[in-house]
Each structure stands twice: as structure tokens, then as C-alpha cells.
Design an enzyme around this catalytic site. Structure first.
Site, PDB file in Angstrom:
ATOM      1  N   HIS A 222     -25.249   7.971 -44.040  1.00 52.48           N
ATOM      2  CA  HIS A 222     -25.192   6.763 -43.200  1.00 52.48           C
ATOM      3  C   HIS A 222     -24.790   5.557 -44.041  1.00 52.48           C
ATOM      4  CE1 HIS A 222     -28.470   8.859 -40.665  1.00 52.48           C
ATOM      5  NE2 HIS A 222     -27.379   8.849 -39.918  1.00 52.48           N
TER       6      HIS A 222
ATOM      7  N   LYS B 132     -34.936  13.279 -29.484  1.00 49.11           N
ATOM      8  CA  LYS B 132     -34.850  13.799 -30.855  1.00 49.11           C
ATOM      9  C   LYS B 132     -36.208  13.873 -31.540  1.00 49.11           C
ATOM     10  CE  LYS B 132     -30.104  12.759 -32.113  1.00 49.11           C
ATOM     11  NZ  LYS B 132     -29.245  12.170 -33.155  1.00 49.11           N
TER      12      LYS B 132
ATOM     13  N   ARG C 213     -18.782  14.526 -40.055  1.00 49.03           N
ATOM     14  CA  ARG C 213     -19.061  15.407 -41.187  1.00 49.03           C
ATOM     15  C   ARG C 213     -18.288  16.714 -41.082  1.00 49.03           C
ATOM     16  NH1 ARG C 213     -25.337  15.134 -40.107  1.00 49.03           N
ATOM     17  NH2 ARG C 213     -24.362  15.653 -38.153  1.00 49.03           N
TER      18      ARG C 213
ATOM     19  N   SER D 225     -30.045  13.845 -40.897  1.00 48.03           N
ATOM     20  CA  SER D 225     -31.447  13.406 -40.866  1.00 48.03           C
ATOM     21  C   SER D 225     -32.381  14.556 -40.514  1.00 48.03           C
ATOM     22  CB  SER D 225     -31.620  12.261 -39.861  1.00 48.03           C
ATOM     23  OG  SER D 225     -30.928  11.120 -40.282  1.00 48.03           O
TER      24      SER D 225
END
Length: 169
Positions: free
Chosen positions: A20, A44, A98, A136
Site C-alpha cells: 500500500h 472482511k 498485484r 493484508s
């Protein structure tokens, strides 16, 4: 006369990672103001509260913005991304990619967002190869099982993750 460019980098940032931070560093060079939108995203199951995430993001990123000399804000949001982008007058949404799986998801989101507001562009920045595997979710999983997360997050974030896990036990 050039237009004042406001960029919006949205995410859950639970926790913020080196990936990030890399996207923010690069995004700061492209806009006159960068807003980091910290999403609630309860689906999440975040490890950190919204307030904790906002504080962590601000602490880690504000020095970078000051170094570059770009206006910078961290704001929380709990609404449709495009509505938030309109509210903060963003001209561009910055997203990091990514892998191919990210692209497929982001491609769909961008198409939908364009239907909502074709005046806000989406800019994709490819992840630095050093950060392509960092997510994450994986950082939290590694930490939960006692693995070392220092290569993936700033030291203060690694400490906060370890503390959160210790408190939960």
C-alpha cells in the site's frame, strides 16, 4: 491552466502494508492532493477498528506526503466508492494491481464505476515486484500463526498486529 488533480486511493487497510505504501509513494507524484479513503467493509471482518486503521494510515503516510509536498488527507467512508469520490471531488481513483486475479476484479469494478460516473478515471499502478505477494489478509494469517511479518509491514504496524493478536488470546 491545469486542473487541480485530486486522487483517491481507497482500501480497507487492515493493516496497511508495504505494498500500500509503495502505491501511495508513486501516486503522490501524480496528483496535487491525495485522499486515502479507509473503507468500513465489515464483510472482511477487520482486525482493527475503523478508527485504528485511519490512525495507522495517517501516521504511516503523512510524512511521505509532506516530503513530496502534496496535500494529503485520510478519510473514512461507508458508501459506494463513486459517491465518496464525487463527495471529495476526486478526478482519479488510484488502484494497485498485484496479479491477474486483481486485474479481473478491478476490471469489473472499473466498468461499473464508469457507468456510475464516466468523469472519474481509474489509474492502475502495478505493484513493485517486491510487494506483489503481500496482502493484508495474508499478513494477518502469518501473524496469527506466529510467523514474522516485519518484511511485509512497517515496524509500528507489525507491533500493532502482534499486540492485537495477544489481546485476543
Amino acid at each position: 491552466m491545469s486542473k487541480y488533480r485530486i486522487g483517491l486511493y481507497p482500501g480497507t487497510f487492515d493493516p496497511i502494508t508495504n505494498g500500500h505504501i509503495d502505491i501511495v509513494k508513486r501516486g503522490l507524484r501524480l496528483v496535487d492532493k491525495l485522499i486515502i479513503g479507509v473503507a468500513t467493509n465489515p464483510s472482511k471482518n477487520p482486525m482493527f477498528s475503523l478508527e485504528e486503521r485511519v490512525e495507522m494510515v495517517e501516521r504511516e503516510l503523512k510524512p511521505l506526503a509532506e516530503e513530496v509536498g502534496v496535500d494529503f488527507e485520510v478519510q473514512q467512508f461507508d458508501e459506494l466508492l463513486m459517491h465518496f469520490a464525487e463527495k471529495v471531488n476526486a478526478t482519479v481513483i488510484i488502484r494497485g494491481l498485484r496479479a491477474v486475479a486483481d486485474f479481473e476484479y478491478e476490471f469489473q469494478m472499473t466498468g461499473m464505476n464508469y457507468q456510475i460516473n464516466p468523469n472519474i478515471e481509474t489509474l492502475f499502478l502495478m505493484a513493485d515486484p517486491r510487494y506483489q505477494t503481500i496482502a493484508s489478509k495474508l499478513v494477518k494469517e502469518v501473524a496469527l500463526y506466529g510467523g514474522e511479518i516485519a518484511p511485509f509491514v512497517p515496524a509500528t504496524i507489525a507491533e500493532a498486529v502482534r499486540a492485537k493478536i495477544a489481546d485476543a488470546k
